[in-house]
Design a protein around this motif. Structure first.
Motif, PDB file in Angstrom:
ATOM      1  N   ILE A 192      31.253  59.005   2.261  1.00  0.00           N
ATOM      2  CA  ILE A 192      31.898  59.580   3.499  1.00  0.00           C
ATOM      3  C   ILE A 192      31.303  58.608   4.422  1.00  0.00           C
ATOM      4  O   ILE A 192      30.202  58.404   4.872  1.00  0.00           O
ATOM      5  N   LYS A 193      32.193  57.921   5.198  1.00  0.00           N
ATOM      6  CA  LYS A 193      32.099  57.051   6.301  1.00  0.00           C
ATOM      7  C   LYS A 193      32.654  57.533   7.538  1.00  0.00           C
ATOM      8  O   LYS A 193      33.711  57.940   7.736  1.00  0.00           O
ATOM      9  N   VAL A 194      31.631  57.971   8.388  1.00  0.00           N
ATOM     10  CA  VAL A 194      31.776  58.555   9.824  1.00  0.00           C
ATOM     11  C   VAL A 194      31.803  57.565  10.862  1.00  0.00           C
ATOM     12  O   VAL A 194      31.047  56.723  10.898  1.00  0.00           O
ATOM     13  N   SER A 195      32.406  57.888  11.945  1.00  0.00           N
ATOM     14  CA  SER A 195      32.460  57.074  13.145  1.00  0.00           C
ATOM     15  C   SER A 195      30.933  57.557  13.962  1.00  0.00           C
ATOM     16  O   SER A 195      30.527  58.736  13.845  1.00  0.00           O
ATOM     17  N   ALA A 196      30.308  56.773  14.312  1.00  0.00           N
ATOM     18  CA  ALA A 196      29.156  56.949  15.242  1.00  0.00           C
ATOM     19  C   ALA A 196      28.999  56.208  16.362  1.00  0.00           C
ATOM     20  O   ALA A 196      28.047  55.141  16.726  1.00  0.00           O
ATOM     21  N   SER A 197      29.807  56.163  17.307  1.00  0.00           N
ATOM     22  CA  SER A 197      30.114  55.253  18.431  1.00  0.00           C
ATOM     23  C   SER A 197      29.762  56.243  19.722  1.00  0.00           C
ATOM     24  O   SER A 197      29.685  55.528  20.628  1.00  0.00           O
ATOM     25  N   LYS A 198      29.814  57.401  19.718  1.00  0.00           N
ATOM     26  CA  LYS A 198      29.767  58.109  21.014  1.00  0.00           C
ATOM     27  C   LYS A 198      28.332  58.684  20.941  1.00  0.00           C
ATOM     28  O   LYS A 198      27.415  58.561  20.098  1.00  0.00           O
ATOM     29  N   PRO A 199      27.920  58.735  22.363  1.00  0.00           N
ATOM     30  CA  PRO A 199      26.536  59.192  22.563  1.00  0.00           C
ATOM     31  C   PRO A 199      26.220  60.531  21.651  1.00  0.00           C
ATOM     32  O   PRO A 199      27.097  61.600  21.843  1.00  0.00           O
ATOM     33  N   GLY A 200      24.873  60.508  21.162  1.00  0.00           N
ATOM     34  CA  GLY A 200      24.681  61.928  20.442  1.00  0.00           C
ATOM     35  C   GLY A 200      25.114  61.922  19.244  1.00  0.00           C
ATOM     36  O   GLY A 200      24.557  62.903  18.540  1.00  0.00           O
ATOM     37  N   ARG A 214      25.070  60.056  16.475  1.00  0.00           N
ATOM     38  CA  ARG A 214      24.036  59.576  15.561  1.00  0.00           C
ATOM     39  C   ARG A 214      23.022  60.738  15.210  1.00  0.00           C
ATOM     40  O   ARG A 214      22.579  60.775  13.947  1.00  0.00           O
ATOM     41  N   GLU A 215      22.519  61.137  16.206  1.00  0.00           N
ATOM     42  CA  GLU A 215      21.342  62.221  16.274  1.00  0.00           C
ATOM     43  C   GLU A 215      21.886  63.245  15.435  1.00  0.00           C
ATOM     44  O   GLU A 215      21.233  64.101  14.464  1.00  0.00           O
ATOM     45  N   MET A 216      23.137  63.796  15.862  1.00  0.00           N
ATOM     46  CA  MET A 216      23.789  65.052  14.996  1.00  0.00           C
ATOM     47  C   MET A 216      24.037  64.802  13.654  1.00  0.00           C
ATOM     48  O   MET A 216      23.600  65.524  12.780  1.00  0.00           O
ATOM     49  N   ILE A 217      24.630  63.520  13.261  1.00  0.00           N
ATOM     50  CA  ILE A 217      24.594  63.145  11.856  1.00  0.00           C
ATOM     51  C   ILE A 217      23.607  63.136  11.063  1.00  0.00           C
ATOM     52  O   ILE A 217      23.233  63.465  10.068  1.00  0.00           O
ATOM     53  N   TYR A 218      22.516  62.471  11.675  1.00  0.00           N
ATOM     54  CA  TYR A 218      21.047  62.429  10.985  1.00  0.00           C
ATOM     55  C   TYR A 218      20.622  63.963  10.786  1.00  0.00           C
ATOM     56  O   TYR A 218      20.043  64.175   9.802  1.00  0.00           O
ATOM     57  N   ALA A 219      20.727  64.834  11.622  1.00  0.00           N
ATOM     58  CA  ALA A 219      20.233  66.098  11.670  1.00  0.00           C
ATOM     59  C   ALA A 219      21.028  66.700  10.813  1.00  0.00           C
ATOM     60  O   ALA A 219      20.322  67.667   9.613  1.00  0.00           O
ATOM     61  N   LEU A 220      22.280  66.765  10.440  1.00  0.00           N
ATOM     62  CA  LEU A 220      22.975  67.201   9.521  1.00  0.00           C
ATOM     63  C   LEU A 220      22.583  66.630   7.854  1.00  0.00           C
ATOM     64  O   LEU A 220      22.502  67.569   6.858  1.00  0.00           O
ATOM     65  N   THR A 221      22.494  65.416   7.860  1.00  0.00           N
ATOM     66  CA  THR A 221      22.375  64.967   6.373  1.00  0.00           C
ATOM     67  C   THR A 221      20.863  65.255   6.177  1.00  0.00           C
ATOM     68  O   THR A 221      20.765  65.524   4.771  1.00  0.00           O
ATOM     69  N   SER A 222      19.921  65.319   6.928  1.00  0.00           N
ATOM     70  CA  SER A 222      18.590  65.737   6.586  1.00  0.00           C
ATOM     71  C   SER A 222      18.496  67.344   5.908  1.00  0.00           C
ATOM     72  O   SER A 222      17.894  67.807   5.273  1.00  0.00           O
ATOM     73  N   LYS A 223      19.390  68.256   6.988  1.00  0.00           N
ATOM     74  CA  LYS A 223      19.410  69.632   6.593  1.00  0.00           C
ATOM     75  C   LYS A 223      19.956  69.897   5.172  1.00  0.00           C
ATOM     76  O   LYS A 223      19.635  70.978   4.891  1.00  0.00           O
ATOM     77  N   LEU A 224      20.874  69.240   4.871  1.00  0.00           N
ATOM     78  CA  LEU A 224      21.910  69.360   3.831  1.00  0.00           C
ATOM     79  C   LEU A 224      21.529  68.464   2.574  1.00  0.00           C
ATOM     80  O   LEU A 224      22.394  68.234   1.649  1.00  0.00           O
ATOM     81  N   ASN A 225      20.413  67.680   2.617  1.00  0.00           N
ATOM     82  CA  ASN A 225      20.059  66.830   1.537  1.00  0.00           C
ATOM     83  C   ASN A 225      20.713  65.889   1.092  1.00  0.00           C
ATOM     84  O   ASN A 225      21.086  65.451  -0.103  1.00  0.00           O
ATOM     85  N   ALA A 226      21.674  65.304   2.133  1.00  0.00           N
ATOM     86  CA  ALA A 226      22.573  64.073   2.175  1.00  0.00           C
ATOM     87  C   ALA A 226      21.731  62.791   2.316  1.00  0.00           C
ATOM     88  O   ALA A 226      20.494  62.874   2.766  1.00  0.00           O
ATOM     89  N   ARG A 227      22.468  61.790   1.994  1.00  0.00           N
ATOM     90  CA  ARG A 227      21.523  60.343   2.188  1.00  0.00           C
ATOM     91  C   ARG A 227      22.413  59.397   2.690  1.00  0.00           C
ATOM     92  O   ARG A 227      23.491  59.286   2.451  1.00  0.00           O
ATOM     93  N   ILE A 228      21.960  58.959   3.826  1.00  0.00           N
ATOM     94  CA  ILE A 228      22.665  57.790   4.527  1.00  0.00           C
ATOM     95  C   ILE A 228      22.502  56.474   3.785  1.00  0.00           C
ATOM     96  O   ILE A 228      21.275  56.073   3.364  1.00  0.00           O
ATOM     97  N   ILE A 229      23.694  55.809   3.185  1.00  0.00           N
ATOM     98  CA  ILE A 229      23.250  54.762   2.563  1.00  0.00           C
ATOM     99  C   ILE A 229      23.755  53.333   3.148  1.00  0.00           C
ATOM    100  O   ILE A 229      23.397  52.189   3.057  1.00  0.00           O
ATOM    101  N   GLU A 230      24.300  53.413   4.522  1.00  0.00           N
ATOM    102  CA  GLU A 230      24.617  52.376   5.218  1.00  0.00           C
ATOM    103  C   GLU A 230      24.641  52.740   6.782  1.00  0.00           C
ATOM    104  O   GLU A 230      25.477  53.542   6.750  1.00  0.00           O
ATOM    105  N   GLU A 231      24.513  51.944   7.517  1.00  0.00           N
ATOM    106  CA  GLU A 231      24.449  52.056   9.205  1.00  0.00           C
ATOM    107  C   GLU A 231      24.882  50.892   9.487  1.00  0.00           C
ATOM    108  O   GLU A 231      24.451  49.544   9.442  1.00  0.00           O
ATOM    109  N   LYS A 232      25.964  50.989  10.361  1.00  0.00           N
ATOM    110  CA  LYS A 232      26.403  49.742  11.069  1.00  0.00           C
ATOM    111  C   LYS A 232      26.607  50.075  12.705  1.00  0.00           C
ATOM    112  O   LYS A 232      26.264  51.252  12.880  1.00  0.00           O
ATOM    113  N   ALA A 233      27.044  49.325  13.402  1.00  0.00           N
ATOM    114  CA  ALA A 233      27.241  49.305  14.690  1.00  0.00           C
ATOM    115  C   ALA A 233      27.819  50.734  15.209  1.00  0.00           C
ATOM    116  O   ALA A 233      27.504  51.386  16.203  1.00  0.00           O
TER     117      ALA A 233
END
Length: 163
Positions: free
Chosen positions: A94-102, A104-123
């Motif tokens: 899943i590629k998601v937008s991470a351009s608005k304030p806050g 990234r932090e919500m995405i990080y929290a959700l992925t760690s809570k549900l045992n998902a893994r971030i495989i790439e971060e871009k701007a």
């Protein structure tokens, strides 16, 4: 008897021959049933593959499909089960937008809570891998949608083994 439609898996063991997938999927199509997901992969036996179809229908219709699929000459065996009666896993990227304030932090929290893994971060995007039961993957995607925009999505469909 009026049976309830629910997610069901049809597992077909077939000879690796051209046109087998077409023949089996055509039987399902002719019944007017949508195939929600298909996975095909070789088995441990050379020249033999396993095809897994996810359909949403009732048990009686699936039983009719199994009887028809059994008649295909290149089909070795076929069986079915409600999805909930199997061990099943699915992979989603899943590629998601991470351009608005806050975001990234919500995405990080959700992925760690549900045992998902971030495989790439871009701007402006984050790509996430999640593996789980199909309903868990769907829930994760829905939670992501409530946080941010999904830019792109690829799902494998379930792979399944009997219990």
């Amino acid at each position: 008897m009026n049976q309830k439609a629910e997610p069901r898996i049809i597992v077909t063991i077939v000879e690796d021959k051209p046109g087998v997938l077409y023949k089996v999927s055509s039987i399902i199509r002719r019944k007017g049933i949508n195939i929600d997901a298909i996975t095909v992969a070789p088995t441990t036996e050379p020249g033999v593959s396993k095809m897994t179809f996810l359909v949403n229908t009732d048990a009686e219709t699936v039983d009719q499909l199994v009887r028809q699929i059994e008649k295909v000459p290149t089909v070795i065996s076929v069986g079915s089960s409600p999805l909930k009666g199997l061990y099943s896993k699915e992979l989603a990227l899943i590629k998601v937008s991470a351009s608005k304030p806050g975001e990234r932090e919500m995405i990080y929290a959700l992925t760690s809570k549900l045992n998902a893994r971030i495989i790439e971060e871009k701007a402006f995007t984050i790509t996430i891998e999640v593996i789980g039961a199909p309903e868990e993957v769907s829930d994760f995607i829905n939670q992501l949608r409530s946080i941010t925009e999904i830019v792109d999505l690829a799902r494998t469909g379930p792979v399944a083994l009997s219990r």
